[in-house]
Design an enzyme around this catalytic site. Structure first.
Site, PDB file in Angstrom:
ATOM      1  N   SER A  18       0.824  -1.206   0.000  1.00  0.00           N
ATOM      2  CA  SER A  18       0.000   0.000   0.000  1.00  0.00           C
ATOM      3  C   SER A  18       0.860   1.258   0.000  1.00  0.00           C
ATOM      4  CB  SER A  18      -0.927  -0.014   1.225  1.00  0.00           C
ATOM      5  OG  SER A  18      -1.688   1.168   1.298  1.00  0.00           O
ATOM      6  N   PHE A  63       2.327   2.032  -3.537  1.00  0.00           N
ATOM      7  CA  PHE A  63       1.366   2.582  -4.497  1.00  0.00           C
ATOM      8  C   PHE A  63       0.916   3.991  -4.107  1.00  0.00           C
ATOM      9  CE2 PHE A  63       1.082  -1.819  -5.829  1.00  0.00           C
ATOM     10  CZ  PHE A  63       0.993  -1.681  -7.202  1.00  0.00           C
ATOM     11  N   HIS A  64       0.831   4.283  -2.817  1.00  0.00           N
ATOM     12  CA  HIS A  64       0.544   5.667  -2.420  1.00  0.00           C
ATOM     13  C   HIS A  64       1.672   6.599  -2.856  1.00  0.00           C
ATOM     14  CE1 HIS A  64      -2.702   4.097   0.132  1.00  0.00           C
ATOM     15  NE2 HIS A  64      -3.106   5.343   0.267  1.00  0.00           N
ATOM     16  N   GLU A  65       2.898   6.140  -2.721  1.00  0.00           N
ATOM     17  CA  GLU A  65       4.033   6.961  -3.149  1.00  0.00           C
ATOM     18  C   GLU A  65       4.020   7.175  -4.659  1.00  0.00           C
ATOM     19  OE1 GLU A  65       7.459   9.255  -2.832  1.00  0.00           O
ATOM     20  OE2 GLU A  65       6.137   8.499  -1.245  1.00  0.00           O
ATOM     21  N   ILE A  95       1.394   9.800  -5.808  1.00  0.00           N
ATOM     22  CA  ILE A  95       1.625  11.205  -5.418  1.00  0.00           C
ATOM     23  C   ILE A  95       2.977  11.705  -5.922  1.00  0.00           C
ATOM     24  CG2 ILE A  95       1.869  12.779  -3.472  1.00  0.00           C
ATOM     25  CD1 ILE A  95      -0.029  11.013  -1.917  1.00  0.00           C
TER      26      ILE A  95
END
Length: 522
Positions: free
Chosen positions: A444, A447-449, A452
């Site tokens: 998670s 994929f957040h990195e 953004i």
């Protein structure tokens, strides 16, 4: 003899007086307990309607408190009402209602019948409905924010810019659109691989290698396009979200088909007459899966019988309204706050805290609008158009008592994908639960990195650190929940850590790092 039928002579009157006194004494005894106070059930509805008991007659109670009347001395108005009741066939109902009314609302009738708590006492507060207080909070919230909006417009004017949402040179975003369209060819490639594997033209190892290659292209190609093209931030975010969704769907498609092949082979080995397991590779199932609001592949899904066109139109209007509200808050409030702030890790600590707290409220509004637009409106619109039946896209995450509960409830499509394709496979391979949970958070965080940092063209790993920081927060909030045994404490800790401190800090960090990068580039 009924009490109302009193003789007119004096002797009978004296007898009636004695009878009345006896009834009064009996009534007093029945209405008092052993300590002189009224019993909780001494006078109830049964006493009012029972004709065998002397206190059950409203006429008898009337005789004890009013002057005696003969049968023929009734009021003309009462005669008229009685005649009307007889004409309507409701005389018995009218008599019972009048009797109960006269008996229940007398001065001697008990006003306190049982033990009760005040509505706001600690024992009764959670058993009461707080709909009125909720409406009051909504009214106050609207009034306060309306004043702030008017004050902001009077002070700064309208600050909305088109450049934030769309690039000033729209041609720069065409490569991103072409990349988004090219990504849709990858599912077709995965289907061809699975079709050849079903016909046993490819070995299992080759199938795995081909699926790894396809899923890698689904992520790396959009990243390279965004880094090469100087596009708007929002366009990059949308493309990365589409790429991540395609990647997760392709992983689920490959993993599910692999599992079905294994089950089909095991069924072939077990020669039983009742073994019925179908393994089919259908392009129609894949096409529906790629557009359905789910990340977990299966051959069929629960379906609704029809499409509610009026409902879809209403939800679409809500989507437009809340998307516009989200853009207004970003342009009118968040951008001025971050532009007038300093880097939170390089400036004054108290000033940084003040900026974070000031940014927390509009950031929370935007985050709630984003959740409502995506997880409720858009996914439900898509599900309605596709007749997709399972619409549990989120649970009541706002009642989460721990960070762990929040991550399991707020994004159900991703949660189901994580559980199905990462967490349980780790457990089946002998990995401990704590390590499996850490691996899920690691995926998670990556994929957040990507979603953004790539559109910002800046890799400082703030989003990655923020997601991985959830692991100690899970341990901390679970400890506090076990320590206090209160859902209110855990829920308040969740809101403070996640929405008041975490997200505003990430916004400030990324904004100032992006501004510093642009300044150094000039």
């Amino acid at each position: 003899m009924p009490i109302m039928e009193l003789p007119e002579n004096q002797g009978a009157t004296a007898t009636a007086t004695a009878t009345t006194s006896g009834i009064e004494s009996d009534l007093i005894r029945r209405r008092r307990g052993s300590n002189g106070f009224e019993q909780a059930n001494a006078i109830n509805g049964a006493d009012v309607n029972t004709t065998d008991d002397v206190c059950g007659s409203g006429a008898g109670f009337e005789t004890m408190n009013e002057p005696t009347k003969s049968v023929g001395e009734s009021n003309p108005r009462e005669k008229e009402d009685r005649n009307d009741a007889v004409a309507n066939g409701d005389e018995s109902k009218t008599t019972e209602a009048t009797t109960a009314y006269k008996f229940s609302y007398r001065a001697s009738a008990p006003a306190h019948r049982r033990i009760r708590e005040s509505p706001l006492s600690s024992d009764a507060i959670f058993r009461q409905s707080h709909a009125g207080l909720f409406n009051l909070c909504v009214v106050v919230l609207i009034a306060v924010n309306s004043r702030l909006i008017i004050e902001n417009l009077m002070k700064y004017g309208l600050l909305i810019r088109a450049g934030f949402w769309f690039s000033s040179k729209s041609l720069r975003d065409w490569p991103l659109l072409m990349c988004c369209l090219i990504l849709q060819l990858l599912p077709l490639t995965a289907f061809l691989v699975e079709k050849m594997a079903q016909k046993r033209r490819l070995t299992e190892r080759v199938v795995v290698i081909l699926h790894i290659t396809i899923t890698t292209v689904a992520i790396l190609y959009p990243v390279l396009v965004i880094l090469k093209c100087d596009s708007a931030f929002l366009s990059g975010v949308i493309l990365m979200l589409v790429a991540c969704i395609v990647w997760m769907k392709l992983v689920s498609y490959a993993h599910t088909n692999h599992d079905m092949r294994v089950l089909a082979k095991s069924m072939d080995k077990v020669e039983t007459s009742d073994a019925d397991y179908s393994y089919d590779v259908s392009f129609k199932s894949l096409a529906y899966f790629m557009v359905a609001p789910t990340l977990c592949y299966q051959l069929s899904y629960p379906r609704t019988p029809c499409i509610r066109k009026g409902w879809v139109a209403r939800q679409f209007i809500k989507l437009v309204i809340f998307t516009g509200l989200m853009g207004f808050i970003i342009e009118q409030y968040i951008n001025p706050i971050v532009q007038n702030s300093q880097h939170p890790l390089k400036g004054n600590l108290l000033y940084a805290i003040e900026r974070v707290l000031k940014l927390s409220v509009p950031n929370l509004y935007v985050w709630l609008c984003m959740f409502y637009c995506i997880f409720h409106l858009w996914l439900n619109i898509l599900a309605e158009l596709l007749c997709f039946g399972d619409r549990e896209f989120y649970k009541d995450w706002w009642n989460a008592k721990t960070i762990d509960e929040y991550w399991r409830m707020w994004n159900m499509p991703v949660h189901k994908w994580m559980v199905r394709h990462i967490y349980f496979p780790c457990l089946r391979n002998g990995i401990p639960k704590a390590i499996a949970l850490l691996i899920a958070f690691l995926v998670s965080a990556v994929f957040h990195e990507l979603c953004i940092a790539v559109p910002c063209r800046l890799f400082k790993f703030w989003a990655f650190i923020g997601i991985m920081f959830q692991v100690p927060l899970v341990i901390l909030t679970n400890f506090l929940q076990n320590q206090f045994q209160s859902s209110m404490v855990g829920n308040m800790m969740f809101w403070c850590f996640f929405c008041i401190l975490g997200q505003p800090m990430c916004v400030l960090l990324y904004y100032h790092d992006v501004m510093n990068r642009k300044g150094s580039a000039r």
